[in-house]
Design a protein around this motif. Sequence first.
Motif, PDB file in Angstrom:
ATOM      1  N   TYR A 105      -5.733  -4.007   0.459  1.00 14.03           N
ATOM      2  CA  TYR A 105      -6.556  -2.809   0.303  1.00 14.03           C
ATOM      3  C   TYR A 105      -8.000  -3.028   0.752  1.00 14.03           C
ATOM      4  O   TYR A 105      -8.734  -2.079   0.984  1.00 14.03           O
ATOM      5  N   ASP A 106      -8.429  -4.271   0.849  1.00 16.17           N
ATOM      6  CA  ASP A 106      -9.766  -4.630   1.348  1.00 16.17           C
ATOM      7  C   ASP A 106     -10.869  -3.873   0.614  1.00 16.17           C
ATOM      8  O   ASP A 106     -11.683  -3.181   1.200  1.00 16.17           O
ATOM      9  N   TYR A 107     -10.891  -4.011  -0.698  1.00 13.81           N
ATOM     10  CA  TYR A 107     -11.915  -3.350  -1.504  1.00 13.81           C
ATOM     11  C   TYR A 107     -13.235  -4.118  -1.545  1.00 13.81           C
ATOM     12  O   TYR A 107     -14.284  -3.565  -1.885  1.00 13.81           O
TER      13      TYR A 107
ATOM     14  N   SER B  36      -8.483 -11.198  -3.717  1.00 11.04           N
ATOM     15  CA  SER B  36      -8.933 -12.062  -2.632  1.00 11.04           C
ATOM     16  C   SER B  36      -7.814 -12.835  -1.957  1.00 11.04           C
ATOM     17  O   SER B  36      -7.627 -12.735  -0.740  1.00 11.04           O
ATOM     18  N   GLU B  37      -7.068 -13.631  -2.693  1.00 10.66           N
ATOM     19  CA  GLU B  37      -5.965 -14.402  -2.101  1.00 10.66           C
ATOM     20  C   GLU B  37      -4.824 -14.512  -3.097  1.00 10.66           C
ATOM     21  O   GLU B  37      -4.952 -15.178  -4.135  1.00 10.66           O
TER      22      GLU B  37
ATOM     23  N   VAL C 208       0.828  -1.206   0.000  1.00 12.90           N
ATOM     24  CA  VAL C 208       0.000   0.000   0.000  1.00 12.90           C
ATOM     25  C   VAL C 208       0.860   1.254   0.000  1.00 12.90           C
ATOM     26  O   VAL C 208       0.691   2.138  -0.832  1.00 12.90           O
ATOM     27  N   SER C 209       1.774   1.376   0.953  1.00 17.31           N
ATOM     28  CA  SER C 209       2.698   2.510   0.973  1.00 17.31           C
ATOM     29  C   SER C 209       3.988   2.094   1.673  1.00 17.31           C
ATOM     30  O   SER C 209       3.972   1.289   2.608  1.00 17.31           O
ATOM     31  N   LEU C 210       5.114   2.644   1.209  1.00 15.57           N
ATOM     32  CA  LEU C 210       6.429   2.293   1.746  1.00 15.57           C
ATOM     33  C   LEU C 210       7.362   3.494   1.679  1.00 15.57           C
ATOM     34  O   LEU C 210       7.259   4.322   0.767  1.00 15.57           O
TER      35      LEU C 210
ATOM     36  N   ARG D  52     -15.591 -14.741  -3.231  1.00 15.01           N
ATOM     37  CA  ARG D  52     -15.960 -13.506  -2.540  1.00 15.01           C
ATOM     38  C   ARG D  52     -16.336 -12.407  -3.533  1.00 15.01           C
ATOM     39  O   ARG D  52     -16.967 -11.424  -3.172  1.00 15.01           O
ATOM     40  N   LEU D  53     -15.971 -12.586  -4.796  1.00  9.17           N
ATOM     41  CA  LEU D  53     -16.229 -11.552  -5.801  1.00  9.17           C
ATOM     42  C   LEU D  53     -17.516 -11.799  -6.572  1.00  9.17           C
ATOM     43  O   LEU D  53     -18.125 -10.856  -7.081  1.00  9.17           O
ATOM     44  N   GLY D  54     -17.925 -13.059  -6.672  1.00 13.11           N
ATOM     45  CA  GLY D  54     -19.163 -13.395  -7.355  1.00 13.11           C
ATOM     46  C   GLY D  54     -19.187 -12.918  -8.794  1.00 13.11           C
ATOM     47  O   GLY D  54     -18.193 -13.009  -9.528  1.00 13.11           O
ATOM     48  N   GLU D  55     -20.328 -12.394  -9.225  1.00 14.20           N
ATOM     49  CA  GLU D  55     -20.511 -11.971 -10.620  1.00 14.20           C
ATOM     50  C   GLU D  55     -19.652 -10.764 -10.999  1.00 14.20           C
ATOM     51  O   GLU D  55     -19.564 -10.412 -12.175  1.00 14.20           O
ATOM     52  N   ASN D  56     -18.999 -10.131 -10.003  1.00 11.03           N
ATOM     53  CA  ASN D  56     -18.137  -8.982 -10.293  1.00 11.03           C
ATOM     54  C   ASN D  56     -16.741  -9.403 -10.749  1.00 11.03           C
ATOM     55  O   ASN D  56     -15.957  -8.558 -11.182  1.00 11.03           O
TER      56      ASN D  56
END
Length: 397
Positions: free
Chosen positions: A385-387, A203-204, A25-27, A356-360
């Motif tokens: 990022y847990d979007y 997701s993973e 994410v940031s460093l 966890r994303l399904g049809e998206n």
Amino acid sequence: MNTGDASYIKQMNRGILLEEIIKNVSLSRSDLARKTGLNKATVSAQVRDFLNENIVNEKSEGELTTRGRKPILLEINADAGYSIGIDIDEHFLKIFFTDLQGKPFYKMNLPVQNYKLDDVTNQLIQNISTQIEKFNQIYKPIGLIGVGIGIHGIVNKDQEIIFTPKQQWSNINIKDRLEVAFKTNVHIDNNANLSVFAEQVYSEHIPDLFCVTLYSGIGLGIINGNKIYQGHQGFAGEIGHMIIDPKGLACSCGNTGCWELYASEKVLISKLKGNLSVGTLSDNFEKLLGKEENKEIVDEYLDYLAVGLNNIINIFNPEKVILNGMIINGNTPFISEVQEKLKSKMNNYREITSSRLGENSCALGGAALAIKNYLGLNMINYVEYDYLSNLDEIPGQ
């Protein structure tokens, strides 16, 4: 060292650094050097290029409780540009717009007005071009960086649509036309490939991942060594047309007894709807399962689903298999029931889960792939990022 070698090493280091920034994410520059093993001079030179290209920006870590200089953190410049991911299905066009950090910020779900591919292409251009003009004024200075499109059918390595069982599209190239219309790079792939890519990205993040899509047909997306496996010409993953009954039902592909004729959710829904009187399937699903005759229907469906999964596991020995379908995603006990039916001593895998994303997944995978291609990366990781928890709250039409 010749010029070619130096250029190759510089490009390789560039990818390593950007992948690490995205993953964390940031460093700070010092943390980036420590995590990558690159010397500070190399990191500083590359970061200077990133800043000049507007793909990375700097921010202060904030107030510190100890004395000393505040570290400057580096992160991908989310507002500098954006990508688009598109899922072209039989009845709907699902579209996601994501910023340069991979965060979805706008979505569209459009009913297909005409099944002819020329008309679908026109519909895409008409509806998306207006949004591109708007978002190019917001996400500056880069604007639109690329478009990723998923097709529910066979797409070869030249990104040509070879055949779609539902719409009967064959041997068509829409890539060039869309690139002219959108004024950016367009990547076209099979929907299952983009779905498994999205699962890995959002997701993973593991290097060996399989995703079985179960909606109207059955597709298989394969990540192997952090790369989408496409096979010799790009046809890999058409697992729905694996024959499980040589004397079975006739399939539009020309064979008989194809797996998706028995184990796609479209088949299960058509059987359950025979006992559905009011409301939608999702509203009445638990009630339907309570009826004895429907339990038999579901058990038979899971038997067929397990047969195909057994073959996939024995052939590929995957680390993890994700099942993605409207029913399976909301009914995790199905996963346990399927696993109980995998009785072979040869079965070896770490985990089977629902998506966890399904049809998206397909549209998100297309958008993420456009970012990966634009930045020139080997892989991309948005897990931290847990979007996913906010997908339903994204504005759109």
